[in-house]
Design a protein around this motif. Structure first.
Motif, PDB file in Angstrom:
ATOM      1  N   PHE A   3       0.834  -1.190   0.000  1.00  0.00           N
ATOM      2  CA  PHE A   3       0.000   0.000   0.000  1.00  0.00           C
ATOM      3  C   PHE A   3       0.872   1.244   0.000  1.00  0.00           C
ATOM      4  N   ASN A   4       0.403   2.281  -0.671  1.00  0.00           N
ATOM      5  CA  ASN A   4       1.024   3.591  -0.511  1.00  0.00           C
ATOM      6  C   ASN A   4       0.815   4.048   0.923  1.00  0.00           C
ATOM      7  N   ASP A   5       1.887   4.413   1.591  1.00  0.00           N
ATOM      8  CA  ASP A   5       1.772   4.799   2.996  1.00  0.00           C
ATOM      9  C   ASP A   5       0.756   5.904   3.217  1.00  0.00           C
ATOM     10  N   ASP A   6       0.644   6.818   2.266  1.00  0.00           N
ATOM     11  CA  ASP A   6      -0.220   7.983   2.448  1.00  0.00           C
ATOM     12  C   ASP A   6      -1.633   7.800   1.914  1.00  0.00           C
ATOM     13  N   SER A   7      -1.930   6.637   1.358  1.00  0.00           N
ATOM     14  CA  SER A   7      -3.306   6.418   0.906  1.00  0.00           C
ATOM     15  C   SER A   7      -4.227   6.396   2.118  1.00  0.00           C
ATOM     16  N   GLN A   8      -5.447   6.839   1.907  1.00  0.00           N
ATOM     17  CA  GLN A   8      -6.391   7.012   3.016  1.00  0.00           C
ATOM     18  C   GLN A   8      -7.445   5.920   3.005  1.00  0.00           C
ATOM     19  N   LEU A   9      -7.669   5.326   4.166  1.00  0.00           N
ATOM     20  CA  LEU A   9      -8.718   4.333   4.325  1.00  0.00           C
ATOM     21  C   LEU A   9      -9.881   4.971   5.056  1.00  0.00           C
ATOM     22  N   SER A  10     -11.059   4.848   4.475  1.00  0.00           N
ATOM     23  CA  SER A  10     -12.235   5.478   5.083  1.00  0.00           C
ATOM     24  C   SER A  10     -12.776   4.668   6.241  1.00  0.00           C
ATOM     25  N   GLY A  11     -12.486   3.357   6.257  1.00  0.00           N
ATOM     26  CA  GLY A  11     -12.926   2.498   7.350  1.00  0.00           C
ATOM     27  C   GLY A  11     -14.346   2.005   7.165  1.00  0.00           C
ATOM     28  N   GLY A  12     -14.696   0.975   7.918  1.00  0.00           N
ATOM     29  CA  GLY A  12     -16.073   0.497   7.955  1.00  0.00           C
ATOM     30  C   GLY A  12     -16.436  -0.567   6.952  1.00  0.00           C
ATOM     31  N   LYS A  13     -15.497  -0.968   6.061  1.00  0.00           N
ATOM     32  CA  LYS A  13     -15.825  -1.999   5.070  1.00  0.00           C
ATOM     33  C   LYS A  13     -15.765  -3.406   5.663  1.00  0.00           C
ATOM     34  N   VAL A  14     -14.990  -3.582   6.734  1.00  0.00           N
ATOM     35  CA  VAL A  14     -14.795  -4.903   7.317  1.00  0.00           C
ATOM     36  C   VAL A  14     -15.322  -4.916   8.740  1.00  0.00           C
ATOM     37  N   LYS A  15     -16.142  -5.914   9.037  1.00  0.00           N
ATOM     38  CA  LYS A  15     -16.724  -6.074  10.365  1.00  0.00           C
ATOM     39  C   LYS A  15     -16.137  -7.314  11.029  1.00  0.00           C
ATOM     40  N   ARG A  16     -16.170  -7.331  12.350  1.00  0.00           N
ATOM     41  CA  ARG A  16     -15.743  -8.513  13.086  1.00  0.00           C
ATOM     42  C   ARG A  16     -16.921  -9.095  13.831  1.00  0.00           C
ATOM     43  N   ARG A  17     -17.092 -10.421  13.680  1.00  0.00           N
ATOM     44  CA  ARG A  17     -18.172 -11.131  14.344  1.00  0.00           C
ATOM     45  C   ARG A  17     -17.664 -11.765  15.624  1.00  0.00           C
ATOM     46  N   GLY A  18     -18.481 -11.695  16.677  1.00  0.00           N
ATOM     47  CA  GLY A  18     -18.162 -12.395  17.905  1.00  0.00           C
ATOM     48  C   GLY A  18     -18.365 -13.885  17.737  1.00  0.00           C
ATOM     49  N   ARG A  19     -17.901 -14.657  18.721  1.00  0.00           N
ATOM     50  CA  ARG A  19     -18.038 -16.101  18.669  1.00  0.00           C
ATOM     51  C   ARG A  19     -19.496 -16.498  18.880  1.00  0.00           C
ATOM     52  N   THR A  20     -19.840 -17.666  18.318  1.00  0.00           N
ATOM     53  CA  THR A  20     -21.185 -18.191  18.494  1.00  0.00           C
ATOM     54  C   THR A  20     -21.103 -19.655  18.883  1.00  0.00           C
ATOM     55  N   ALA A  21     -22.133 -20.130  19.526  1.00  0.00           N
ATOM     56  CA  ALA A  21     -22.239 -21.560  19.808  1.00  0.00           C
ATOM     57  C   ALA A  21     -23.244 -22.134  18.844  1.00  0.00           C
ATOM     58  N   THR A 218      -3.781   1.389 -10.057  1.00  0.00           N
ATOM     59  CA  THR A 218      -4.383   2.631 -10.553  1.00  0.00           C
ATOM     60  C   THR A 218      -5.671   2.982  -9.819  1.00  0.00           C
ATOM     61  N   THR A 219      -6.176   2.082  -8.975  1.00  0.00           N
ATOM     62  CA  THR A 219      -7.417   2.338  -8.241  1.00  0.00           C
ATOM     63  C   THR A 219      -7.146   3.346  -7.135  1.00  0.00           C
ATOM     64  N   GLU A 220      -7.998   4.366  -7.026  1.00  0.00           N
ATOM     65  CA  GLU A 220      -7.720   5.492  -6.147  1.00  0.00           C
ATOM     66  C   GLU A 220      -8.638   5.527  -4.938  1.00  0.00           C
ATOM     67  N   ASP A 221      -8.117   6.092  -3.852  1.00  0.00           N
ATOM     68  CA  ASP A 221      -8.927   6.318  -2.658  1.00  0.00           C
ATOM     69  C   ASP A 221      -9.807   7.549  -2.861  1.00  0.00           C
ATOM     70  N   ALA A 222     -10.547   7.922  -1.838  1.00  0.00           N
ATOM     71  CA  ALA A 222     -11.492   9.041  -1.965  1.00  0.00           C
ATOM     72  C   ALA A 222     -10.793  10.360  -2.229  1.00  0.00           C
ATOM     73  N   ASP A 223      -9.505  10.449  -1.888  1.00  0.00           N
ATOM     74  CA  ASP A 223      -8.740  11.680  -2.097  1.00  0.00           C
ATOM     75  C   ASP A 223      -7.949  11.670  -3.394  1.00  0.00           C
ATOM     76  N   GLY A 224      -8.135  10.654  -4.210  1.00  0.00           N
ATOM     77  CA  GLY A 224      -7.456  10.601  -5.496  1.00  0.00           C
ATOM     78  C   GLY A 224      -6.063  10.012  -5.453  1.00  0.00           C
ATOM     79  N   ARG A 225      -5.646   9.442  -4.318  1.00  0.00           N
ATOM     80  CA  ARG A 225      -4.363   8.761  -4.238  1.00  0.00           C
ATOM     81  C   ARG A 225      -4.567   7.290  -4.579  1.00  0.00           C
ATOM     82  N   THR A 226      -3.588   6.697  -5.229  1.00  0.00           N
ATOM     83  CA  THR A 226      -3.697   5.274  -5.502  1.00  0.00           C
ATOM     84  C   THR A 226      -3.502   4.484  -4.211  1.00  0.00           C
TER      85      THR A 226
END
Length: 297
Positions: A3-21, A218-226
């Motif tokens: 990843f480009n160090d300065d690329s920006q992640l908006s967050g919220g695309k990945v969720k974590r599930r708790g354990r289930t029985a 070539t895919t860019e973040d919301a700020d136009g950085r790859t």
């Protein structure tokens, strides 16, 4: 990929599930390595549990769902942490398919992406770490226990680097694209064999993963950085090592010492690498595995 160090992640695309029985088992799509191995050893095709989903009993619904990576904000974070890497891959994949899907005639919607530990309940039954990463069509969701990446390297022989990990995610995301295309509904995945419908579905998902990798720099973040730095041949080899590790012949040879093409459900190592490279070199529109004769698949 890095990843480009300065690329920006908006967050919220990945969720974590708790354990289930829960009891039961099953997963749809994906790698499902345990099912491969048991089928190969026993001679009984158990891959039907990877089919239509449902029909299994969950005795406890639930487990909290939280943002898996709230601290992940930059590409630097994604380079340092596997959870952040999953978030970064998800954001890049979502941006890529939002632009690419219309070219395939698809109305695109974003899948849900869950990380879990040990086990979790899904619309396809109960998933465990042994199931491997998978896509559940009723949920329109990917499920990944990231401990699988250690197995991919230590047990199945992949190099296990960042692109090998993200290839797995991109493959499952490819199943979501197929769900939107109607591929699951239109394809008979009940049979096995080197040119079966189930193999064609999996190879197309590999091709879709390659198509994303080919465009990722070539895919860019919301700020136009790859999101990513330019991809190297070594990194492509990293992804190919993962594709090879989960080939039917590779898994069968490790588990039984022999190979039975008539029982293939996901494709050989060579097929999986070749279709990944086809997508990487020619893009998603080249990924029609269903019109290819069986002997050319």
């Amino acid at each position: 990929m890095t990843f480009n160090d300065d690329s920006q992640l908006s967050g919220g695309k990945v969720k974590r599930r708790g354990r289930t029985a829960a009891i039961g088992g099953g997963a749809v799509g994906g790698l499902a390595l345990l099912v491969y191995i048991v089928s190969a050893v026993s001679g009984v095709d158990l891959t039907g549990v990877l089919g239509g989903g449902g029909g299994l009993t969950t005795i406890q619904q639930g487990g909290d769902t939280v943002d898996a990576a709230p601290e992940c904000r930059t590409g630097r974070d994604a380079n340092a942490s596997v959870d952040c890497r999953m978030e970064g891959a998800a954001e890049s994949l979502d941006a890529y398919w939002s632009a690419e899907a219309p070219r395939l005639g698809i109305t695109y919607t974003t899948p849900t992406f869950y990380l879990f530990q040990d086990s979790t309940d899904t619309g396809c039954g109960t998933a465990s770490s042994a199931t491997g990463p998978f896509y559940c069509p009723p949920d329109r969701a990917l499920y990944v226990d990231t401990s699988f990446y250690d197995e991919l390297q230590s047990r199945y022989g992949s190099s296990g680097g960042p692109l090998a990990q993200m290839y797995v995610v991109a493959h499952e995301w490819g199943h979501h694209v197929q769900q939107l295309q109607g591929t699951f509904a239109d394809t008979d995945r009940s049979g096995t064999g080197a040119s079966s419908g189930s193999v064609r579905v999996e190879l197309q998902a590999d091709c879709y993963a390659g198509a994303w990798v080919g465009d990722a720099a070539t895919t860019e973040d919301a700020d136009g950085r790859t999101f990513f730095e330019p991809i190297t041949r070594t990194q492509i080899d990293d992804a190919l090592s993962a594709a090879s590790a989960v080939g039917d012949d590779s898994i069968q040879r490790r588990s039984t010492g022999s190979v039975d093409p008539d029982s293939f459900t996901h494709g050989s190592s060579e097929q999986r690498q070749r279709w990944f490279l086809r997508g990487y070199q020619q893009g998603a529109t080249s990924c029609d595995t269903f019109s290819v004769p069986g002997d050319a698949l």
